[in-house]
Design a protein around this motif. Structure first.
Motif, mmCIF file in Angstrom:
data_model
loop_
_atom_site.group_PDB
_atom_site.id
_atom_site.type_symbol
_atom_site.label_atom_id
_atom_site.label_comp_id
_atom_site.label_asym_id
_atom_site.label_seq_id
_atom_site.Cartn_x
_atom_site.Cartn_y
_atom_site.Cartn_z
ATOM 1 N N SER A 214 -86.822 -31.637 -62.019
ATOM 2 C CA SER A 214 -85.562 -31.993 -62.055
ATOM 3 C C SER A 214 -84.691 -30.785 -62.192
ATOM 4 C CB SER A 214 -85.539 -32.606 -63.318
ATOM 5 O OG SER A 214 -85.909 -31.857 -64.411
ATOM 6 N N ILE A 215 -83.352 -31.032 -61.887
ATOM 7 C CA ILE A 215 -82.431 -29.752 -61.765
ATOM 8 C C ILE A 215 -81.264 -30.369 -62.476
ATOM 9 C CG2 ILE A 215 -81.354 -30.833 -59.504
ATOM 10 C CD1 ILE A 215 -81.061 -27.878 -59.003
ATOM 11 N N LEU A 216 -80.515 -29.552 -63.323
ATOM 12 C CA LEU A 216 -79.460 -29.676 -64.146
ATOM 13 C C LEU A 216 -78.464 -28.432 -63.687
ATOM 14 C CD1 LEU A 216 -78.167 -31.094 -66.577
ATOM 15 C CD2 LEU A 216 -79.201 -29.123 -67.970
ATOM 16 N N VAL A 217 -77.206 -29.051 -63.473
ATOM 17 C CA VAL A 217 -76.114 -28.094 -62.819
ATOM 18 C C VAL A 217 -75.020 -28.264 -63.701
ATOM 19 C CG1 VAL A 217 -74.914 -27.200 -60.962
ATOM 20 C CG2 VAL A 217 -77.388 -28.044 -60.300
ATOM 21 N N ARG A 218 -74.334 -27.351 -64.258
ATOM 22 C CA ARG A 218 -72.983 -27.461 -64.687
ATOM 23 C C ARG A 218 -71.941 -26.539 -63.895
ATOM 24 N NH1 ARG A 218 -71.337 -26.659 -71.245
ATOM 25 N NH2 ARG A 218 -69.229 -27.282 -70.874
ATOM 26 N N VAL A 219 -70.822 -27.296 -63.677
ATOM 27 C CA VAL A 219 -69.707 -26.464 -62.763
ATOM 28 C C VAL A 219 -68.464 -26.527 -63.794
ATOM 29 C CG1 VAL A 219 -68.319 -26.569 -60.887
ATOM 30 C CG2 VAL A 219 -70.682 -27.074 -60.693
ATOM 31 N N ASN A 220 -67.825 -25.370 -63.854
ATOM 32 C CA ASN A 220 -66.489 -25.277 -64.525
ATOM 33 C C ASN A 220 -65.643 -24.582 -63.940
ATOM 34 O OD1 ASN A 220 -68.841 -24.644 -67.004
ATOM 35 N ND2 ASN A 220 -67.182 -25.805 -67.938
ATOM 36 N N THR A 221 -64.209 -25.228 -63.648
ATOM 37 C CA THR A 221 -63.331 -24.462 -62.921
ATOM 38 C C THR A 221 -62.067 -24.314 -63.735
ATOM 39 O OG1 THR A 221 -62.505 -26.748 -62.265
ATOM 40 C CG2 THR A 221 -64.277 -25.505 -60.702
ATOM 41 N N GLU A 222 -61.298 -23.219 -63.465
ATOM 42 C CA GLU A 222 -60.122 -23.243 -64.347
ATOM 43 C C GLU A 222 -58.986 -22.797 -63.268
ATOM 44 O OE1 GLU A 222 -57.641 -23.033 -67.302
ATOM 45 O OE2 GLU A 222 -59.856 -23.396 -67.407
ATOM 46 N N LYS A 223 -58.101 -23.896 -62.718
ATOM 47 C CA LYS A 223 -57.057 -24.023 -61.939
ATOM 48 C C LYS A 223 -57.688 -23.201 -60.490
ATOM 49 C CE LYS A 223 -53.365 -23.058 -65.481
ATOM 50 N NZ LYS A 223 -52.378 -22.233 -65.977
#
Length: 406
Positions: A214-223
């Motif tokens: 299994s794979i777990l991905v987190r993506v954060n963006t700021e403007k």
């Protein structure tokens, strides 16, 4: 060269056009095996797997390596492979490698212009390097691809292995990614990865679980301007207008390759480009879902053009929407405004939308009711609306439309 065929179908599975082993005759004659060989060189390697066809050889390979028994070994790499790979007395060099995978949805081509395994200072580590590209082709969307460079150290027990992955754009494809860099390390049966800080306001973290597949991905963006990270070859008018849109978000996705379980969530806001709409407009959202359901906690628009909100659910297998929308204001090109509340649901196989009151400028309309029923070869629909704008009449006006579309 070397060619491997599927004996049951006669189809070519693997081809290696060139292979050579460099060695020192003197050391070989002395029986000094460890220092006799310097490198194994392979070139022009091609492997293809078509999932739309029966591939009997894959079952044969699985049976060959499993010996027909369950594998109870907890090691991710078997001791037999380690005994061969890590004490390797020579460098393995390969170039011009192509691996093709096909199924009903996508054609995937992975190429490596260079692949190298080089022994470390002892029998417990290997230096690995690979450069190449990946392209996925979907018939209705075109091609998406990237160029990659991967290098690092593999240790015998895997825990402690680490790599650096560089990604850059592949200009020939319809969609590609701009330059970014990622660090990967292996620990506790997990491949943990995270993006290195760069000029793009984007952070990617996650892990791949070898045991659970299994794979777990987190993506954060700021403007983040999405089009500063994703490049599109053929720019449309909408694409050009959307440039300058800013995305701030926190998103997570989980996928299990064995069970095909999916869980995801996303929350954030989008400041729309003024080239897309002339007014100042902000979109806010919070959603989550799985294989069966999408939960819309809120979708909100606020600004000069519209003030609106929506919350509800959508069942994917049944194509069943349910929700409530409140339109505080929508400004039309003639500066008139629209406001309404809308209730959306599915009942007895029919889609039903109901608006108790709709205000259009000074006009007021009551009990707008729309029903659509999907049949095998057609869609039957009915629309009903009451008009109370002429109060000098005893009864309101009524508009009723029904029909079928096929």
């Amino acid at each position: 060269g070397i060619e491997v065929y599927d004996n049951s179908t006669g189809e070519k599975i693997l081809q290696v056009k060139k292979a050579s082993l460099q060695y020192k005759v003197r050391n070989l004659l002395k029986g000094d095996w460890k220092n006799s060989f310097s490198s194994l060189n392979l070139s022009d390697i091609y492997y293809e797997y078509d999932d739309t066809k029966e591939n009997a050889y894959t079952d044969k390979l699985e049976a060959l390596f499993s010996d027909g028994e369950e594998d109870d070994d907890d090691e991710l790499i078997s001791e037999d492979v380690k005994e061969f790979l890590f004490p390797l007395p020579f460098t393995v060099n390969a170039k011009k490698i192509t691996v093709v995978y096909r199924d009903d949805d996508v054609d995937l081509t992975a190429e490596a212009s260079k692949l190298q395994f080089k022994k470390g200072g002892d029998d417990h580590s290997l230096y690995a390097q690979m450069n190449g590209s990946v392209t996925a082709e979907v018939e209705s969307l075109g091609t998406a691809g990237l160029v990659y460079s991967l290098e690092g150290i593999i240790v015998r027990e895997l825990d402690g292995s680490s790599f650096t992955l560089n990604v850059s754009e592949k200009k020939d494809d319809d969609y590609t990614l701009t330059k970014s860099e990622y660090l990967i390390r292996i620990e506790n049966d997990l491949a943990v990865f995270n993006s290195k800080q760069n000029i793009i306001p984007l952070r990617v973290t996650g892990s791949y679980d070898f045991r659970k597949e299994s794979i777990l991905v987190r993506v954060n963006t700021e403007k983040l301007d999405p089009f500063s990270f994703v490049k599109i070859k053929e720019s449309s008018d909408i694409h050009n207008a959307a440039q300058g849109t800013k995305l701030t978000s926190d998103s997570t996705v989980y996928y299990n390759f064995d069970t095909e379980e999916v869980n995801w969530s996303t929350k954030g806001k989008i400041a729309l480009s003024k080239k897309l709409i002339s007014a100042q407009e902000m979109l806010s959202f919070s959603l989550n879902g799985n294989n069966d359901d999408i939960n819309i906690n809120y979708l909100e628009a606020s600004g000069d053009m519209a003030d609106a909100s929506f919350e509800g659910t959508f069942n994917i297998p049944r194509l069943e929407p349910n929700g409530y929308m409140r339109l505080e204001k929508y400004t039309l090109p003639n500066k008139s405004t629209v406001s309404a509340d809308l209730f959306l649901e599915q009942q007895d196989g029919s889609y039903h939308a109901f608006i108790p009151e709709l205000f259009l400028g000074e006009e007021k309309f009551n009990a707008l009711d729309f029903t659509a029923s999907v049949q095998k070869d057609s869609v039957d629909f009915e629309f009903l609306m009451n008009d109370y704008s002429h109060i000098d009449y005893d009864t309101p006006g009524e508009i009723k439309i029904n029909g079928s579309w096929s």
